[in-house]
Design a protein around this motif. Structure first.
Motif, PDB file in Angstrom:
ATOM      1  N   ASP A  43       0.835  -1.208   0.000  1.00 38.83           N
ATOM      2  CA  ASP A  43       0.000   0.000   0.000  1.00 38.83           C
ATOM      3  C   ASP A  43       0.871   1.259   0.000  1.00 38.83           C
ATOM      4  O   ASP A  43       0.529   2.260  -0.619  1.00 38.83           O
ATOM      5  CB  ASP A  43      -0.910   0.004   1.237  1.00 38.83           C
ATOM      6  CG  ASP A  43      -1.853  -1.193   1.252  1.00 38.83           C
ATOM      7  OD1 ASP A  43      -2.576  -1.374   0.261  1.00 38.83           O
ATOM      8  OD2 ASP A  43      -1.842  -1.953   2.236  1.00 38.83           O
ATOM      9  N   TYR A  44       1.958   1.201   0.752  1.00 40.05           N
ATOM     10  CA  TYR A  44       2.898   2.331   0.828  1.00 40.05           C
ATOM     11  C   TYR A  44       4.287   1.841   0.456  1.00 40.05           C
ATOM     12  O   TYR A  44       4.653   0.692   0.763  1.00 40.05           O
ATOM     13  CB  TYR A  44       2.985   2.887   2.251  1.00 40.05           C
ATOM     14  CG  TYR A  44       1.744   3.577   2.734  1.00 40.05           C
ATOM     15  CD1 TYR A  44       1.546   4.939   2.500  1.00 40.05           C
ATOM     16  CD2 TYR A  44       0.777   2.884   3.447  1.00 40.05           C
ATOM     17  CE1 TYR A  44       0.409   5.583   2.955  1.00 40.05           C
ATOM     18  CE2 TYR A  44      -0.366   3.517   3.909  1.00 40.05           C
ATOM     19  CZ  TYR A  44      -0.546   4.870   3.651  1.00 40.05           C
ATOM     20  OH  TYR A  44      -1.666   5.503   4.098  1.00 40.05           O
ATOM     21  N   LYS A  73       1.613   5.279  -3.091  1.00 40.56           N
ATOM     22  CA  LYS A  73       1.715   6.290  -2.030  1.00 40.56           C
ATOM     23  C   LYS A  73       3.145   6.192  -1.481  1.00 40.56           C
ATOM     24  O   LYS A  73       3.550   5.136  -0.965  1.00 40.56           O
ATOM     25  CB  LYS A  73       0.681   6.020  -0.938  1.00 40.56           C
ATOM     26  CG  LYS A  73      -0.740   6.341  -1.401  1.00 40.56           C
ATOM     27  CD  LYS A  73      -1.751   6.182  -0.295  1.00 40.56           C
ATOM     28  CE  LYS A  73      -2.178   4.730  -0.156  1.00 40.56           C
ATOM     29  NZ  LYS A  73      -3.382   4.549   0.658  1.00 40.56           N
ATOM     30  N   GLU A  94       2.434  12.547  -5.185  1.00 49.51           N
ATOM     31  CA  GLU A  94       2.253  11.191  -4.657  1.00 49.51           C
ATOM     32  C   GLU A  94       2.954  11.010  -3.312  1.00 49.51           C
ATOM     33  O   GLU A  94       2.722  10.011  -2.618  1.00 49.51           O
ATOM     34  CB  GLU A  94       2.795  10.141  -5.647  1.00 49.51           C
ATOM     35  CG  GLU A  94       2.039  10.057  -6.954  1.00 49.51           C
ATOM     36  CD  GLU A  94       2.388  11.177  -7.946  1.00 49.51           C
ATOM     37  OE1 GLU A  94       1.720  11.272  -8.977  1.00 49.51           O
ATOM     38  OE2 GLU A  94       3.337  11.959  -7.673  1.00 49.51           O
ATOM     39  N   VAL A  96       3.308  11.198   0.293  1.00 48.41           N
ATOM     40  CA  VAL A  96       2.366  11.432   1.395  1.00 48.41           C
ATOM     41  C   VAL A  96       3.090  11.900   2.656  1.00 48.41           C
ATOM     42  O   VAL A  96       2.472  12.390   3.593  1.00 48.41           O
ATOM     43  CB  VAL A  96       1.528  10.169   1.705  1.00 48.41           C
ATOM     44  CG1 VAL A  96       0.595   9.865   0.546  1.00 48.41           C
ATOM     45  CG2 VAL A  96       2.417   8.977   2.026  1.00 48.41           C
ATOM     46  N   ARG A 113      -0.465   8.874  10.987  1.00 48.65           N
ATOM     47  CA  ARG A 113      -0.999  10.197  10.629  1.00 48.65           C
ATOM     48  C   ARG A 113      -1.412  10.242   9.156  1.00 48.65           C
ATOM     49  O   ARG A 113      -2.438  10.833   8.792  1.00 48.65           O
ATOM     50  CB  ARG A 113       0.043  11.276  10.947  1.00 48.65           C
ATOM     51  CG  ARG A 113       0.149  11.542  12.447  1.00 48.65           C
ATOM     52  CD  ARG A 113       1.463  12.208  12.825  1.00 48.65           C
ATOM     53  NE  ARG A 113       1.620  13.536  12.219  1.00 48.65           N
ATOM     54  CZ  ARG A 113       2.778  14.201  12.198  1.00 48.65           C
ATOM     55  NH1 ARG A 113       3.862  13.681  12.742  1.00 48.65           N
ATOM     56  NH2 ARG A 113       2.842  15.399  11.641  1.00 48.65           N
ATOM     57  N   VAL A 114      -0.615   9.621   8.302  1.00 44.36           N
ATOM     58  CA  VAL A 114      -0.950   9.571   6.867  1.00 44.36           C
ATOM     59  C   VAL A 114      -2.269   8.819   6.670  1.00 44.36           C
ATOM     60  O   VAL A 114      -3.118   9.222   5.864  1.00 44.36           O
ATOM     61  CB  VAL A 114       0.198   8.904   6.073  1.00 44.36           C
ATOM     62  CG1 VAL A 114      -0.251   8.541   4.663  1.00 44.36           C
ATOM     63  CG2 VAL A 114       1.421   9.821   6.016  1.00 44.36           C
ATOM     64  N   GLU A 115      -2.433   7.743   7.429  1.00 45.04           N
ATOM     65  CA  GLU A 115      -3.666   6.955   7.342  1.00 45.04           C
ATOM     66  C   GLU A 115      -4.900   7.785   7.723  1.00 45.04           C
ATOM     67  O   GLU A 115      -5.997   7.521   7.261  1.00 45.04           O
ATOM     68  CB  GLU A 115      -3.574   5.715   8.258  1.00 45.04           C
ATOM     69  CG  GLU A 115      -2.753   4.587   7.667  1.00 45.04           C
ATOM     70  CD  GLU A 115      -3.513   3.828   6.600  1.00 45.04           C
ATOM     71  OE1 GLU A 115      -4.341   2.967   6.928  1.00 45.04           O
ATOM     72  OE2 GLU A 115      -3.300   4.129   5.400  1.00 45.04           O
ATOM     73  N   GLN A 116      -4.678   8.792   8.560  1.00 44.62           N
ATOM     74  CA  GLN A 116      -5.779   9.694   8.959  1.00 44.62           C
ATOM     75  C   GLN A 116      -6.016  10.796   7.923  1.00 44.62           C
ATOM     76  O   GLN A 116      -6.832  11.679   8.108  1.00 44.62           O
ATOM     77  CB  GLN A 116      -5.460  10.355  10.309  1.00 44.62           C
ATOM     78  CG  GLN A 116      -5.283   9.396  11.468  1.00 44.62           C
ATOM     79  CD  GLN A 116      -6.513   8.577  11.748  1.00 44.62           C
ATOM     80  OE1 GLN A 116      -7.621   9.096  11.741  1.00 44.62           O
ATOM     81  NE2 GLN A 116      -6.339   7.272  11.946  1.00 44.62           N
ATOM     82  N   GLY A 117      -5.226  10.761   6.831  1.00 44.64           N
ATOM     83  CA  GLY A 117      -5.443  11.740   5.766  1.00 44.64           C
ATOM     84  C   GLY A 117      -4.509  12.935   5.804  1.00 44.64           C
ATOM     85  O   GLY A 117      -4.611  13.842   4.976  1.00 44.64           O
ATOM     86  N   GLU A 118      -3.542  12.940   6.746  1.00 44.69           N
ATOM     87  CA  GLU A 118      -2.617  14.066   6.858  1.00 44.69           C
ATOM     88  C   GLU A 118      -1.444  13.871   5.883  1.00 44.69           C
ATOM     89  O   GLU A 118      -1.036  12.741   5.611  1.00 44.69           O
ATOM     90  CB  GLU A 118      -2.085  14.110   8.307  1.00 44.69           C
ATOM     91  CG  GLU A 118      -1.280  15.341   8.640  1.00 44.69           C
ATOM     92  CD  GLU A 118      -0.719  15.295  10.078  1.00 44.69           C
ATOM     93  OE1 GLU A 118       0.254  16.027  10.319  1.00 44.69           O
ATOM     94  OE2 GLU A 118      -1.237  14.538  10.928  1.00 44.69           O
ATOM     95  N   ARG A 119      -0.950  14.973   5.352  1.00 48.10           N
ATOM     96  CA  ARG A 119       0.296  14.928   4.572  1.00 48.10           C
ATOM     97  C   ARG A 119       1.412  15.376   5.526  1.00 48.10           C
ATOM     98  O   ARG A 119       1.411  16.515   5.991  1.00 48.10           O
ATOM     99  CB  ARG A 119       0.202  15.870   3.377  1.00 48.10           C
ATOM    100  CG  ARG A 119       1.179  15.481   2.275  1.00 48.10           C
ATOM    101  CD  ARG A 119       0.944  16.284   1.009  1.00 48.10           C
ATOM    102  NE  ARG A 119       1.800  15.784  -0.053  1.00 48.10           N
ATOM    103  CZ  ARG A 119       2.363  16.525  -0.963  1.00 48.10           C
ATOM    104  NH1 ARG A 119       2.164  17.837  -0.977  1.00 48.10           N
ATOM    105  NH2 ARG A 119       3.134  15.995  -1.895  1.00 48.10           N
TER     106      ARG A 119
END
Length: 442
Positions: A43-44, A73, A94, A96, A113-119
């Protein structure tokens, strides 16, 4: 594992970067993430980048662009993240997250934090962190070998080098911490521990007030591991005490990696390495006298701004006179953040390349002669690979460090990760060829 994403790591750059990669893998595995070697399935993808010279940056950028084109990602870590933080986020949508060289231990938090949508931009302005024996680690080297970082960062300010800006000032680990990790590695079956830092001979200066390499080597002598090898030993730090410790500690290989960079005092002064120019010849002669069995590797930079033909001839003569076992030659790479970038009298690239080729040509017969001196001897070899087609084994004797030196090609049978006696039957300029003389694995 539950619903946690899978993560692959693409490792670029030096063995110091490799240790950062191994700690990130260890932390992610401990936190329950699936770690996959296949970037396509993950996934990453964490790309642990190198930014030391232009060629390394180009490789890092190529890797990042390929992953971006595959819609991966990407988490950018390592020296290039420290170097070009904002730029990378701007130019690679791309990406993240970017994670600095002093922040890799926060990788689990970054992914959360990335999983929560943060960059995420997780970069300390000045790196101060160094992992120790309590930091989880998942080794990526062959089973018999491990790198052990004794210090991070550098206090020198060589005119061509960007490392202090990317990795901070020197910070050493304690002798107790290093010995504890060495014991862990020995318990995992590691047969060769390679000590690394930016300047291994300055080990301990920052925490003990003076270099403590001799004490460290003697302490590691009590660890049950057959080979201990040092990288990045500055010649000026090879004091009589350090040389005595190498002589007196049976598991410390008399292999010295001396990053000399040049021989001419004027070029060394321009490189801001004035401590070295006065003593090169004398120190090398002293090492050879004190350690007759020593294996000497060095690296040179050709084409430093202002290097004249006369300076280069001095380097050629120096290389010929000292007959190093292994020589690496790099052409000067102008790095924007370094003083050498704006020096006058920059040397044309075709001249640099010609000079590099001349030194390598000069070194070839020397390396061949050194290797041929091994023919007829029985030497210990660490078995690292097996050629699946021929069944031939590949390993290294104490003369060779992984990836930078040659190998030993072996007939006979043995398990990977064991040290066996091999009779050397032939040699070329790079490698040795031999036969296992008994089945005694150790």
């Amino acid at each position: 594992m539950g619903d946690k994403p899978t993560i692959a790591i693409s490792h670029l750059g030096c063995e110091k970067n490799r240790i950062d990669t191994e700690h990130m893998l260890g932390l992610l595995v401990e936190a329950g993430y699936g770690v996959d070697t296949n970037e396509e399935l993950a996934d990453y993808v964490i790309v642990n980048t190198c930014s030391f010279i232009e060629a390394a940056r180009e490789e890092s950028v190529r890797t990042l662009v390929e992953l971006a084109e595959a819609n991966k990602k990407v988490v950018i870590t390592g020296c290039m993240a420290q170097h070009f933080q904002e730029q990378l986020l701007e130019e690679l949508p791309e990406a993240v997250a970017v994670v600095g060289t002093g922040d890799y231990h926060k990788i689990v938090n970054v992914i959360e934090r990335v999983e929560q949508g943060e960059r995420v931009k997780q970069i300390s302005a000045e790196p101060t962190y160094i992992a120790d024996e309590t930091t989880p680690r998942y080794r990526t080297t062959t089973e018999g070998v491990a790198y052990l970082r004794v210090a991070e960062g550098c206090d020198y300010r060589c005119a061509f080098c960007i490392i202090p800006y990317l990795r901070g000032n020197q910070r050493s680990r304690t002798i107790e911490s290093i010995v504890a990790e060495a014991k862990q590695l020995a318990n995992q079956g590691v047969k060769e521990i390679i000590l690394i830092s930016q300047i291994t001979t300055n080990y301990g200066l920052d925490i003990y007030g003076k270099p403590k390499l001799a004490e460290l080597l003697r302490a590691l002598g009590k660890v049950d591991v057959p080979w201990i090898r040092m990288h990045y030993a500055y010649p000026t730090g090879l004091t009589p005490d350090v040389i005595a410790a190498i002589q007196e500690t049976p598991n410390v290989l008399p292999y010295l990696d001396l990053p000399l960079q040049h021989s001419h005092p004027e070029i060394l002064r321009a490189m801001n390495r004035p401590w070295q120019g006065r003593v090169n010849d004398g120190i090398i002669d002293r090492i050879k006298t004190a350690l007759p069995s020593s294996v000497l590797r060095t690296t040179f930079i050709v084409g430093f701004p202002g290097e004249t033909q006369e300076h280069f001839e001095h380097l050629l003569e120096f290389t010929e006179r000292h007959e190093f076992d292994h020589v690496g030659v790099f052409t000067f790479s102008p790095e924007e953040e370094t003083p050498a970038y704006s020096l006058p009298n920059q040397v044309p690239s075709e001249v640099m390349e010609e000079r590099r080729d001349r030194i390598m040509e000069l070194q070839q017969p020397i390396s061949l002669k050194k290797n041929q001196q091994e023919v007829g001897k029985t030497v210990d070899v660490l078995i690292e690979q097996e050629n699946p087609e021929s069944g031939e084994l590949i390993g290294r004797s104490g003369r060779f460090s992984p990836e930078v030196d040659g190998q030993v090609y072996i007939k006979g049978e043995s398990r990977l990760g064991t040290i066996v006696p091999v009779q050397i039957q032939s040699a070329d300029a790079y490698d040795l060829y031999g036969q296992i003389v008994s089945s005694g694995n150790r």
